[in-house]
Design an enzyme around this catalytic site. Structure first.
Site, PDB file in Angstrom:
ATOM      1  N   GLU A   1       0.827  -1.210   0.000  1.00 42.08           N
ATOM      2  CA  GLU A   1       0.000   0.000   0.000  1.00 42.08           C
ATOM      3  C   GLU A   1       0.865   1.265   0.000  1.00 42.08           C
ATOM      4  O   GLU A   1       0.534   2.257  -0.661  1.00 42.08           O
ATOM      5  CB  GLU A   1      -0.945  -0.025   1.203  1.00 42.08           C
ATOM      6  CG  GLU A   1      -2.035  -1.094   1.056  1.00 42.08           C
ATOM      7  CD  GLU A   1      -2.950  -1.175   2.252  1.00 42.08           C
ATOM      8  OE1 GLU A   1      -4.120  -0.784   2.117  1.00 42.08           O
ATOM      9  OE2 GLU A   1      -2.501  -1.621   3.325  1.00 42.08           O
TER      10      GLU A   1
ATOM     11  N   GLU B   1      -4.643  -9.258   3.788  1.00 42.46           N
ATOM     12  CA  GLU B   1      -5.349  -8.878   5.017  1.00 42.46           C
ATOM     13  C   GLU B   1      -6.605  -9.696   5.300  1.00 42.46           C
ATOM     14  O   GLU B   1      -6.933  -9.941   6.469  1.00 42.46           O
ATOM     15  CB  GLU B   1      -5.711  -7.383   4.974  1.00 42.46           C
ATOM     16  CG  GLU B   1      -4.544  -6.448   5.215  1.00 42.46           C
ATOM     17  CD  GLU B   1      -3.745  -6.131   3.950  1.00 42.46           C
ATOM     18  OE1 GLU B   1      -2.892  -5.249   3.997  1.00 42.46           O
ATOM     19  OE2 GLU B   1      -3.987  -6.789   2.906  1.00 42.46           O
TER      20      GLU B   1
END
Length: 710
Positions: A116, A136
């Site tokens: 990210e 995640e």
């Protein structure tokens, strides 16, 4: 130079500030590291001598994402304010909109929050074969630093959904084809190219890409929404649906709106029981390789490069498959040409299954098969590092095999058995190699199931245990080290699961209702579906074994024997509790209820001969609380190193729902006082099967957890 502990910044004469994340082993993002990144970025933005920024990681690794201890701390205190402000405060405000272009220099991997950060940069330069991904969802949450918004804008909606839903990584080479990576260069060139690329952006020779504002890869809105609609039909678990909702928000309302919704949903999910359970499983898996007074005494694992497998049946051929898939040379020993030919064909068929599922190509399959050699002669085992015996459960046969291999193998060769029932002390009784003997209990099918129980005896040397722990990790298996007992950790803890449903059936509880309750809880199959699939012979053999070992609490039912006498063999002949027709889903066969009624008459345990009245919740408890109870005995007897090993055993060996955190973690969310009181009541009403263990009774009296933490 600015050195901020885990973050280092160096400003070169070319006007490029190189910010390096330093937090071995994976350069994880601690709370302090995130704050230091913000400060370094602000310092670079404010510095007139800095034209552009390169973000990198130390020691050949970019970043493995948010430090897992941050999540642990949030769970411990139940406080989301302990989460960092990284999505807006760092990625949006500093990296993406900081007025100076950033280039990510990726080596090794960029995972979770690491990827990210990279996607927030203006460009991404990587070395070959880096792992890139957003895993995640495997931890019960969604990406929390803009991953749900930037990934679709860089690789397209379809591929982004695939990566997010599967939690699988892609290589940097594939990332280059998709548009996630801008250039692939060697490790030696990485920082040089990244610096030049950053300056080229400043000079207008390369585009200054703000990925949150990109829309070209998204395509027409209707197409993206159709992709999400299709995904919702396949992924119905709440956190997956929430992730798709967040992606849709960005497509409909814009990337920044999507980031805001992502932040809100992430904070909602992070305190969920699912996130707590999955994080516990993740941490517990990492703990299984730590064995006090074994792995902490400085022993270095020896390499195991060539392994013999004795016995090429279902388990033996599965074990051989696991080994060669992991690039281990294998000698497969059988007793005659017919059996050997059949075993080799079974291994080939297993590999062909990997090809069919797209996990191997034909060339790799041929190379993998070249690692396998068949033999009828023990002499061909003389140079192997380990022998795994995988024949049927016959004491004298196993003993003779261990005698034979001791004659030909080296003095350092490890002797392992895949037994699930026979004492290893008995198997190795005729040898003088007690210190080299242990159990390697894989679960069927061995080439697919992840768990391995490493069974040590009182005589097994620490060196051998260390060697085999390391070896199982090479095989990409999850090991737990256990002591010798009937059923070891998994089968012993779960033998009440095999007998409890029969007990309920004999109390008059509908067997199809039992299966429904258990599958709705999250087990892949109900207990009666499992009996049909596994075969009644295996079930009866298991019952016999546990009745002999634990006669004070085992429950014997005539039900399965009555099924056999009525010509029912489960899936084997298409008739069991369910009818099994090829190509169709099994269907409940209600005519079997007559056999259940006959079993009820014979056992005569139902009060006044009438079916008991129970809720679905009570069915679940009456089946799984005895499992918790037996697991307490396993812990008390020191069969496992720690309680969390039982959780890993339950999740990977018996497919207990991973979202619960495993059977002991699940029990602690309920409370041992409640579990004890329910078992005590059933014990008084229905007998010894439910008798609470001393360990459970003591924990309940003190109000202590059962120990489902790692």
């Amino acid at each position: 130079m600015a050195n901020k502990g885990s973050i280092n910044m160096e400003i070169g004469n070319d006007g490029v500030a190189v910010i390096t994340m330093i937090n071995p082993p994976v350069n994880a993002l601690t709370l302090s590291a995130i704050e230091e990144l913000k400060r370094c970025y602000q310092e670079a933005i404010d510095c007139d001598n800095v034209k552009a920024i390169v973000l990198s990681g130390a020691d050949g690794r970019f970043c493995g994402g948010l430090d897992i201890s941050v999540m642990e701390n949030v769970h411990k205190h139940g406080d989301i304010s302990l989460l960092p402000d990284a999505s807006i405060g760092l990625v949006v405000n500093k990296i993406e909109n900081g007025n100076k272009p950033s280039v990510a220099a990726i080596e090794g991997f960029a995972l979770g929050g690491g990827l990210e950060l990279a996607m927030g940069c203006s460009a991404r330069i990587a070395t070959p074969k880096c792992d890139l991904g957003l895993p995640e969802l495997k931890l019960g949450v969604i990406p929390g630093c803009g991953g749900t918004q930037r990934l679709p804008r860089l690789v397209g909606t379809s591929k982004a959904v695939d990566m997010l839903m599967s939690s699988k990584t892609i290589t940097s080479d594939e990332g280059k084809e998709l548009g996630l990576i801008d250039a692939i260069v060697s490790s030696e060139e990485l920082l040089i190219v990244a610096r030049c690329w950053a300056l080229d952006i400043v000079e207008g020779r390369q585009p200054n890409c703000n990925s949150l504002e990109k829309t070209d890869k998204l395509g027409p809105k209707d197409e993206s929404l159709e992709i999400l609609k299709s995904a919702r039909q396949r992924y119905t678990v709440p956190r997956y649906s929430a992730c798709l909702d967040v992606i849709e928000e960005g497509i409909v309302a814009g990337g920044y709106a999507g980031v805001l919704k992502e932040d809100k949903v992430f904070k909602e999910l992070v305190l969920s029981n699912t996130a707590k359970g999955l994080l516990h499983v993740f941490l517990s898996e990492r703990a299984t390789t730590k064995v006090p007074s074994v792995t902490d005494i400085g022993l270095k694992p020896r390499r195991i490069e060539k392994v013999a497998v004795v016995g090429g049946g279902l388990m033996g051929s599965g074990i051989a498959t696991v080994l060669i898939i992991s690039n281990v040379n294998v000698v497969l020993k059988e007793i005659n040409h017919e059996y050997l030919s059949k075993a080799l064909k079974s291994v080939e068929a297993n590999l062909q299954g990997f090809v069919t599922r797209g996990k191997l190509n034909q060339d790799k399959m041929k190379r993998t098969l070249s690692l396998l050699k068949g033999t009828l002669d023990y002499e061909d085992l003389k140079d192997v590092d380990m022998v795994i015996e995988a024949v049927n459960e016959n004491v004298s046969l196993k003993q003779s095999i261990f005698e034979d291999i001791e004659k030909v193998c080296t003095s350092e060769c490890i002797f392992a058995s895949n037994t699930s029932t026979i004492s290893l002390d008995v198997i190795g009784k005729r040898t003088s190699s007690q210190d080299r003997i242990l159990g390697i209990h894989l679960f069927s099918p061995a080439h697919l199931m992840p768990l391995v129980e490493i069974v040590r005896t009182e005589n097994t040397s620490c060196q051998v245990i260390v060697d085999v722990i390391k070896f199982t990790k090479i095989l990409k298996k999850v090991p737990i080290v256990v002591k010798n007992c009937t059923g070891f950790a998994v089968n012993r803890s779960f033998f009440p699961y095999m007998q409890g449903p029969d007990l309920l059936a004999n109390l008059g509880v509908d067997i199809f209702r039992i299966d429904r309750v258990i599958t709705e809880f999250g087990m892949r199959l109900g207990p009666f579906q499992l009996q049909d699939l596994a075969g009644y012979g295996i079930f009866l053999a298991g019952v016999k074994e546990f009745v002999a070992a634990y006669p004070d609490r085992a429950f014997q039912s005539p039900l399965v024997q009555l099924m056999i006498e009525n010509g029912r063999e489960g899936k084997k002949n298409g008739k069991g509790y369910y009818t099994h027709n090829k190509g169709n889903k099994p269907e409940a066969d209600h005519s079997v209820l007559q056999i259940v009624e006959e079993s009820m008459r014979l056992t005569n345990i139902a009060p006044a001969g009438k079916p008991i009245s129970v809720t679905d919740e009570e069915i679940l408890e009456m089946i799984f609380f005895p499992v918790v109870n037996e697991a307490c005995r396993v812990i008390e007897e020191g069969i496992v190193v720690r309680a969390s090993d039982i959780d890993i055993a339950s999740v990977h060996g018996f497919k207990f729902p991973s979202e619960t955190g495993g059977v002991m973690f699940w029990a602690d969310t309920i409370g041992c006082e409640y579990i004890y009181s329910k078992l005590k009541g059933w014990y008084e009403a229905y007998g010894d099967f439910f008798k609470p263990s001393t360990f459970l009774e003591q924990k309940a009296a003190k109000g202590l957890p059962l120990g489902g933490s790692c």
